[in-house]
Design an enzyme around this catalytic site. Structure first.
Site, PDB file in Angstrom:
ATOM      1  N   HIS A 214      84.879 -23.884  34.217  1.00 49.94           N
ATOM      2  CA  HIS A 214      85.669 -22.654  34.110  1.00 49.94           C
ATOM      3  C   HIS A 214      86.996 -22.955  33.416  1.00 49.94           C
ATOM      4  O   HIS A 214      87.523 -24.068  33.507  1.00 49.94           O
ATOM      5  CB  HIS A 214      85.932 -22.055  35.492  1.00 49.94           C
ATOM      6  CG  HIS A 214      86.569 -20.689  35.424  1.00 49.94           C
ATOM      7  ND1 HIS A 214      85.900 -19.585  34.938  1.00 49.94           N
ATOM      8  CD2 HIS A 214      87.818 -20.263  35.761  1.00 49.94           C
ATOM      9  CE1 HIS A 214      86.706 -18.531  34.989  1.00 49.94           C
ATOM     10  NE2 HIS A 214      87.870 -18.913  35.477  1.00 49.94           N
TER      11      HIS A 214
ATOM     12  N   CYS B 274      84.224 -16.950  30.384  1.00 51.78           N
ATOM     13  CA  CYS B 274      85.538 -17.608  30.429  1.00 51.78           C
ATOM     14  C   CYS B 274      85.890 -18.333  29.128  1.00 51.78           C
ATOM     15  O   CYS B 274      86.981 -18.136  28.572  1.00 51.78           O
ATOM     16  CB  CYS B 274      85.602 -18.562  31.622  1.00 51.78           C
ATOM     17  SG  CYS B 274      84.484 -19.986  31.539  1.00 51.78           S
TER      18      CYS B 274
ATOM     19  N   HIS C  27      92.097 -14.819  32.779  1.00 53.34           N
ATOM     20  CA  HIS C  27      90.766 -15.418  32.661  1.00 53.34           C
ATOM     21  C   HIS C  27      89.689 -14.363  32.917  1.00 53.34           C
ATOM     22  O   HIS C  27      89.961 -13.283  33.429  1.00 53.34           O
ATOM     23  CB  HIS C  27      90.604 -16.603  33.621  1.00 53.34           C
ATOM     24  CG  HIS C  27      90.542 -16.235  35.073  1.00 53.34           C
ATOM     25  ND1 HIS C  27      89.812 -16.953  36.006  1.00 53.34           N
ATOM     26  CD2 HIS C  27      91.133 -15.229  35.790  1.00 53.34           C
ATOM     27  CE1 HIS C  27      89.952 -16.413  37.214  1.00 53.34           C
ATOM     28  NE2 HIS C  27      90.742 -15.376  37.111  1.00 53.34           N
TER      29      HIS C  27
END
Length: 389
Positions: A349, A301, A361
């Site tokens: 994240h 990520c 993402h």
């Protein structure tokens, strides 16, 4: 910018940039749990229910992602430390060579003194003395040396002192490097263990259970899409109201799903950079999530968001923990395309906002870079929004 994210946590759940009271959160959680219990198939064989397996797997993936960010931090630290060690060792090697050359020159000076009638030079004493200066003082040769020879003695003493300092620095840096490598190994083992456990749990599911699990996931995504649409409507309405107040047109802002205060803050520079970052991110859609990866064939990520903004000429730190401090925090209602959306209390994240409640993402192991609602894991998972440039 802070090197590590250490912001205080407030009680309750963050929703659209604001934390709800803990009591309300508890009530919502109770309702959700009751709903899950009502829908869960009862287990008669002692095995965990499908919902329990799903939660366990999701938790393992999240823990693996958190460990991945620790791995990324350890890897970055190890790389920097290794470069520092290499630089110090090169410096020590060069200084040692110069020291040897200076020692040879001093030996020739001592020999010259002997040839001119001074006492025979004691080479062993010269090499074992605390410094050449001490040796020459003790043998009373300094008075017979020329200025050039005295300068050579001074240079040798200075070089010897600096070389010893650099050797000590190199030794300390090697110890730090060893610690960093151990941290890297520990983080890697943690990631692999979490992922291995998750795969094992999924492998034990029957075909029917896997289909039911997929149905649960589709339902979650439908709810996430609904919430994204609500956010887009809210942002468009605020943008339209702002444009009306200023006497301008709201078409541009409404179509991009931005808010009034965000529109006022937007400048040409940020828009241009954000468009480049988003163009890069869109080009990566379909590439696999691989923990620790920074491209070009796969990403995790924070590797994706770092690479996207690098394409726009903006340097972001490697980890989510540092990226969250690399810009200005804004509310979710004021999010602009290009802003970074961070998730979970441990900030493990991140995605890049594209407008209309959606983001790009790299989700998790086994998944691919994709467009998805910012509510993909529920409203309470959203931690904060940061504008990086």
């Amino acid at each position: 910018m802070a090197s590590q994210h250490r912001k205080p946590r407030l009680s309750g759940t963050r929703v659209a940039g604001i934390r709800t009271p803990a009591l309300a959160t508890a009530a919502l959680t109770s309702v959700a749990l009751l709903s899950q219990t009502a829908n869960a198939a009862p287990s008669t064989d002692g095995k965990p229910s499908l919902e329990e397996v799903e939660k366990k797997v999701d938790d393992l993936y999240r823990q693996a992602e958190s460990a991945t960010e620790k791995y990324n931090a350890a890897k970055e630290k190890t790389t920097k430390q290794r470069k520092r060690v290499d630089t110090l060792l090169d410096d020590v090697a060069q200084r040692t060579q110069k020291l040897n050359e200076a020692r040879e020159q001093l030996g020739s000076f001592a020999a010259a003194q002997y040839r001119t009638g001074a006492s025979a030079p004691d080479t062993a004493t010269l090499l074992l003395a605390d410094s050449p200066q001490d040796y020459f003082d003790q043998t009373q040769l300094m008075g017979r040396l020329t200025e050039r020879q005295k300068d050579a003695v001074d240079d040798y003493v200075t070089e010897q002192s600096e070389t010893m300092k650099k050797r000590q620095e190199a030794t300390q840096s090697l110890e730090t490097l060893t610690d960093s490598q151990n941290d890297l190994k520990t983080a890697k083992a943690t990631v692999q263990k979490k992922l291995g456990t998750a795969r094992s749990l999924l492998s034990q599911l029957t075909a029917e259970e896997k289909e039911r699990l997929a149905a649960i996931e589709r339902k979650k995504q439908q709810e996430a899409a609904r919430k994204a649409a609500e956010l887009a409507e809210q942002q468009a309405a605020e943008a339209a109201a702002a444009q009306q107040e200023s006497g301008g047109s709201s078409d541009t802002s409404a179509s991009s799903g931005t808010s009034s205060s965000s529109s006022a803050a937007t400048d040409a520079s940020y828009t241009t950079k954000a468009e480049k970052a988003l163009a890069f991110a869109r080009a990566q859609i379909g590439k696999p999530y691989v923990w620790g990866a920074t491209g070009p064939e796969s990403y995790d990520c924070s590797g994706l968001t770092q690479a996207a903004w690098k394409a726009a000429g903006v340097t972001l730190p490697r980890t989510t923990y540092d990226q969250v401090d690399a810009g200005t925090t804004v509310s979710l209602a004021d999010a602009l395309p290009g802003d970074l959306i961070f998730f979970y209390d441990d900030v493990s994240h991140v995605g890049i906002y594209i407008g209309n409640g959606m983001m790009i993402h790299a989700p998790k192991p086994g998944a691919y870079v994709r467009e998805e609602s910012v509510y993909y894991d529920g409203e309470s998972s959203i931690h904060s929004v940061v504008r990086p440039a």
